[in-house]
Scaffold this motif. Structure first.
Motif, PDB file in Angstrom:
ATOM      1  N   GLU A 186       0.830  -1.204   0.000  1.00 20.84           N
ATOM      2  CA  GLU A 186       0.000   0.000   0.000  1.00 20.84           C
ATOM      3  C   GLU A 186       0.868   1.259   0.000  1.00 20.84           C
ATOM      4  N   SER A 187       1.947   1.225   0.785  1.00 25.05           N
ATOM      5  CA  SER A 187       2.848   2.382   0.810  1.00 25.05           C
ATOM      6  C   SER A 187       3.470   2.617  -0.556  1.00 25.05           C
ATOM      7  N   LEU A 188       3.831   1.534  -1.238  1.00 22.66           N
ATOM      8  CA  LEU A 188       4.439   1.640  -2.562  1.00 22.66           C
ATOM      9  C   LEU A 188       3.435   2.148  -3.586  1.00 22.66           C
ATOM     10  N   CYS A 189       2.243   1.579  -3.582  1.00 21.79           N
ATOM     11  CA  CYS A 189       1.210   2.010  -4.538  1.00 21.79           C
ATOM     12  C   CYS A 189       0.844   3.482  -4.334  1.00 21.79           C
ATOM     13  N   GLU A 190       0.733   3.880  -3.081  1.00 27.92           N
ATOM     14  CA  GLU A 190       0.387   5.267  -2.798  1.00 27.92           C
ATOM     15  C   GLU A 190       1.450   6.211  -3.345  1.00 27.92           C
ATOM     16  N   LYS A 191       2.723   5.851  -3.139  1.00 27.97           N
ATOM     17  CA  LYS A 191       3.818   6.674  -3.641  1.00 27.97           C
ATOM     18  C   LYS A 191       3.802   6.762  -5.164  1.00 27.97           C
ATOM     19  N   LEU A 192       3.377   5.694  -5.816  1.00 29.42           N
ATOM     20  CA  LEU A 192       3.337   5.656  -7.278  1.00 29.42           C
ATOM     21  C   LEU A 192       2.027   6.207  -7.843  1.00 29.42           C
ATOM     22  N   ASN A 193       1.203   6.780  -6.977  1.00 24.93           N
ATOM     23  CA  ASN A 193      -0.110   7.277  -7.401  1.00 24.93           C
ATOM     24  C   ASN A 193      -0.941   6.183  -8.066  1.00 24.93           C
ATOM     25  N   TYR A 194      -0.743   4.958  -7.593  1.00 21.82           N
ATOM     26  CA  TYR A 194      -1.553   3.798  -7.970  1.00 21.82           C
ATOM     27  C   TYR A 194      -1.457   3.441  -9.451  1.00 21.82           C
ATOM     28  N   ARG A 195      -0.272   3.692 -10.002  1.00 15.36           N
ATOM     29  CA  ARG A 195      -0.016   3.231 -11.371  1.00 15.36           C
ATOM     30  C   ARG A 195       1.484   3.000 -11.529  1.00 15.36           C
ATOM     31  N   GLY A 196       1.830   1.903 -12.228  1.00 22.31           N
ATOM     32  CA  GLY A 196       3.238   1.638 -12.478  1.00 22.31           C
ATOM     33  C   GLY A 196       3.545   0.152 -12.489  1.00 22.31           C
ATOM     34  N   SER A 222      -3.524  -6.286  -6.684  1.00 22.60           N
ATOM     35  CA  SER A 222      -4.683  -6.687  -7.482  1.00 22.60           C
ATOM     36  C   SER A 222      -5.833  -5.691  -7.365  1.00 22.60           C
ATOM     37  N   LYS A 223      -5.805  -4.851  -6.355  1.00 23.23           N
ATOM     38  CA  LYS A 223      -6.872  -3.860  -6.164  1.00 23.23           C
ATOM     39  C   LYS A 223      -6.791  -2.723  -7.165  1.00 23.23           C
ATOM     40  N   TYR A 224      -5.599  -2.493  -7.713  1.00 22.29           N
ATOM     41  CA  TYR A 224      -5.383  -1.296  -8.527  1.00 22.29           C
ATOM     42  C   TYR A 224      -5.096  -1.695  -9.974  1.00 22.29           C
ATOM     43  N   PRO A 225      -6.016  -1.403 -10.900  1.00 18.13           N
ATOM     44  CA  PRO A 225      -5.889  -1.851 -12.289  1.00 18.13           C
ATOM     45  C   PRO A 225      -4.630  -1.370 -12.986  1.00 18.13           C
ATOM     46  N   GLU A 226      -4.093  -0.222 -12.581  1.00 19.86           N
ATOM     47  CA  GLU A 226      -2.921   0.328 -13.264  1.00 19.86           C
ATOM     48  C   GLU A 226      -1.611  -0.042 -12.578  1.00 19.86           C
ATOM     49  N   ILE A 227      -1.676  -0.882 -11.573  1.00 23.27           N
ATOM     50  CA  ILE A 227      -0.465  -1.440 -10.961  1.00 23.27           C
ATOM     51  C   ILE A 227      -0.216  -2.811 -11.587  1.00 23.27           C
ATOM     52  N   GLN A 228       1.012  -3.024 -12.067  1.00 29.48           N
ATOM     53  CA  GLN A 228       1.366  -4.304 -12.687  1.00 29.48           C
ATOM     54  C   GLN A 228       2.558  -4.922 -11.959  1.00 29.48           C
ATOM     55  N   LEU A 229       2.386  -6.132 -11.439  1.00 29.26           N
ATOM     56  CA  LEU A 229       3.511  -6.889 -10.896  1.00 29.26           C
ATOM     57  C   LEU A 229       4.124  -7.671 -12.054  1.00 29.26           C
ATOM     58  N   GLN A 257       9.139   0.892 -12.122  1.00 32.03           N
ATOM     59  CA  GLN A 257       8.908   2.045 -11.253  1.00 32.03           C
ATOM     60  C   GLN A 257       8.929   1.713  -9.768  1.00 32.03           C
ATOM     61  N   GLY A 258       8.877   0.420  -9.413  1.00 32.96           N
ATOM     62  CA  GLY A 258       8.879   0.087  -8.005  1.00 32.96           C
ATOM     63  C   GLY A 258       9.381  -1.317  -7.737  1.00 32.96           C
ATOM     64  N   ILE A 259       9.908  -1.522  -6.524  1.00 33.95           N
ATOM     65  CA  ILE A 259      10.336  -2.845  -6.068  1.00 33.95           C
ATOM     66  C   ILE A 259       9.841  -3.020  -4.642  1.00 33.95           C
ATOM     67  N   ILE A 260       9.233  -4.160  -4.358  1.00 31.51           N
ATOM     68  CA  ILE A 260       8.834  -4.489  -2.996  1.00 31.51           C
ATOM     69  C   ILE A 260       9.725  -5.627  -2.509  1.00 31.51           C
ATOM     70  N   CYS A 261      10.239  -5.477  -1.290  1.00 33.08           N
ATOM     71  CA  CYS A 261      11.208  -6.413  -0.733  1.00 33.08           C
ATOM     72  C   CYS A 261      10.630  -7.054   0.526  1.00 33.08           C
ATOM     73  N   CYS A 262      10.650  -8.379   0.589  1.00 31.20           N
ATOM     74  CA  CYS A 262       9.939  -9.108   1.642  1.00 31.20           C
ATOM     75  C   CYS A 262      10.833  -9.609   2.769  1.00 31.20           C
ATOM     76  N   ASN A 263      12.113  -9.212   2.795  1.00 30.45           N
ATOM     77  CA  ASN A 263      12.973  -9.532   3.925  1.00 30.45           C
ATOM     78  C   ASN A 263      14.059  -8.476   4.063  1.00 30.45           C
ATOM     79  N   MET A 264      14.863  -8.586   5.099  1.00 30.30           N
ATOM     80  CA  MET A 264      15.864  -7.549   5.375  1.00 30.30           C
ATOM     81  C   MET A 264      16.998  -7.549   4.356  1.00 30.30           C
TER      82      MET A 264
END
Length: 370
Positions: A186-196, A222-229, A257-264
């Protein structure tokens, strides 16, 4: 201990992100619907209670525990600080606790199985604690040990509970990895204005904490149509592999435009690769935990958000729970079957405070904030 042996770090995690490590939190993670850009004040409000032993009087004057975690990694050094403080507090009461705290250099479910089976075979341990490496592989072994009379608990970041058919007695640690993944996403999507376009670094196949964070993140995407993993890789919680994957992401996807990291580890590896590529601030990273380099990347704007877990409380509460298990007290009646610990998300404006609190760092915040 490695780089976490510093007095200010101890002070921070004694007081703990949960406010008090012995308090069972109903809302252990910041709401994804409210993401403040600075959590220093929120954390300060909670950093005022030093965890101390409760009034329970142990039935013996000595205990011996075996604790094994997923991999030899600085994240678990913070857990060890909480373990050691609990041991010292018991010693001050005339209760002496010895423990083995071991892990392989690289995560292996087979290695973990061998460790706990060998520990049980010695019949020297009052309780065996397991940070579960792989639910499907390790759960049957935990059940076998329980059926054989060995007392087994789970702790740290990865549980195997009743929903998995596991007979473990109790769990202490992060109960909300799925929610943490949602929070980071959510933090990542918000920063990207829910697209990217976003890539994901998960960690280890089968590790419950890594897999759950990834699943939570995917739910948000999956909630945001303009976000693509657009890509997902397992780096095995190894910084260099995370770095190499991120270099590949950058080459393969020029519009990443973004990377999400699931560990340290992957937060550090991804941050290093993005910085070296000259894409800091252009590729937005949300990641996990308290590695000093990750906090420096947070300070410098290379990483956008970090979710920190209360490692200290995990260690402290593991020992207090293990004593009660050893004494035959019943989970859910005499102590919680599941002890929840806190995660809190931090942003760039929090970074200097975190560095000072965790590591005694005095560097000035660089002027590259948004």
């Amino acid at each position: 201990m490695m780089f976490l042996r510093i007095q200010l770090f101890i002070l921070l995690f004694i007081t703990a992100l949960s406010g008090c490590s012995l308090k069972n939190q109903k809302n252990p993670v910041t709401s994804e619907s409210s993401l403040p850009q600075e959590n220093t004040a929120a954390a300060n409000e909670r950093f005022h209670l030093t965890p101390t032993l409760d009034s329970y009087a142990p039935r013996k004057n000595s205990y011996n525990f075996y604790l094994t975690y997923k991999t030899d990694h600085p994240w678990w050094d913070a857990v060890a600080l909480g373990i050691e403080d609990a041991v010292k507090q018991f010693e001050n009461r005339g209760i002496y606790i010895s423990y083995d705290y071991t892990a392989p250099k690289k995560m292996s479910a087979l290695d973990q199985i061998n460790r706990i089976e060998n520990a049980a075979a010695t019949k020297n341990y009052d309780v065996i604690g397991v940070d579960v490496a792989d639910i499907n592989k390790v759960t049957p072994v935990i059940n076998k040990l329980i059926d054989g009379g060995q007392k087994v608990m789970t702790f740290s970041s990865s549980d195997s509970g009743k929903e998995n058919g596991c007979k473990r007695i109790a769990y202490v640690g992060n109960t909300h990895n799925y929610q943490d993944g949602k929070l980071l996403a959510e933090s990542l999507c918000e920063k990207l204005n829910y697209r990217g376009k976003i890539a994901m670094l998960v960690g280890n196949h089968g590790a419950p904490c890594h897999e759950d964070r990834a699943r939570g993140a995917k739910e948000i995407f999956s909630k945001y149509p303009e976000i693509q993993l657009i890509d997902e890789q397992y780096d095995e919680d190894i910084e260099q592999k995370a770095y190499d994957f991120t270099v590949e992401f950058i080459k393969k996807y020029p519009d990443l435009q973004g990377i999400i990291c699931c560990n340290m580890s992957n937060s550090v590896g991804a941050g290093r690769a993005v910085l070296e590529s000259g894409m800091a601030g252009k590729i937005i990273i949300s990641g996990m935990d308290h590695d000093r380099r990750a906090l420096e990347y947070l300070r410098d704007g290379v990483i956008y958000a970090l979710a920190l877990q209360d490692c200290y409380a995990i260690g402290f509460d593991t020992i207090t729970t293990a004593v009660k298990i050893a004494d035959g007290l019943l989970p859910g009646k005499d102590y919680p079957e599941i002890t929840e610990e806190t995660t809190l998300i931090f942003f760039q404006k929090d970074a200097q405070w975190l560095l000072r609190s965790l590591y005694g760092a005095t560097e000035q915040v660089k002027n590259n904030e948004d």
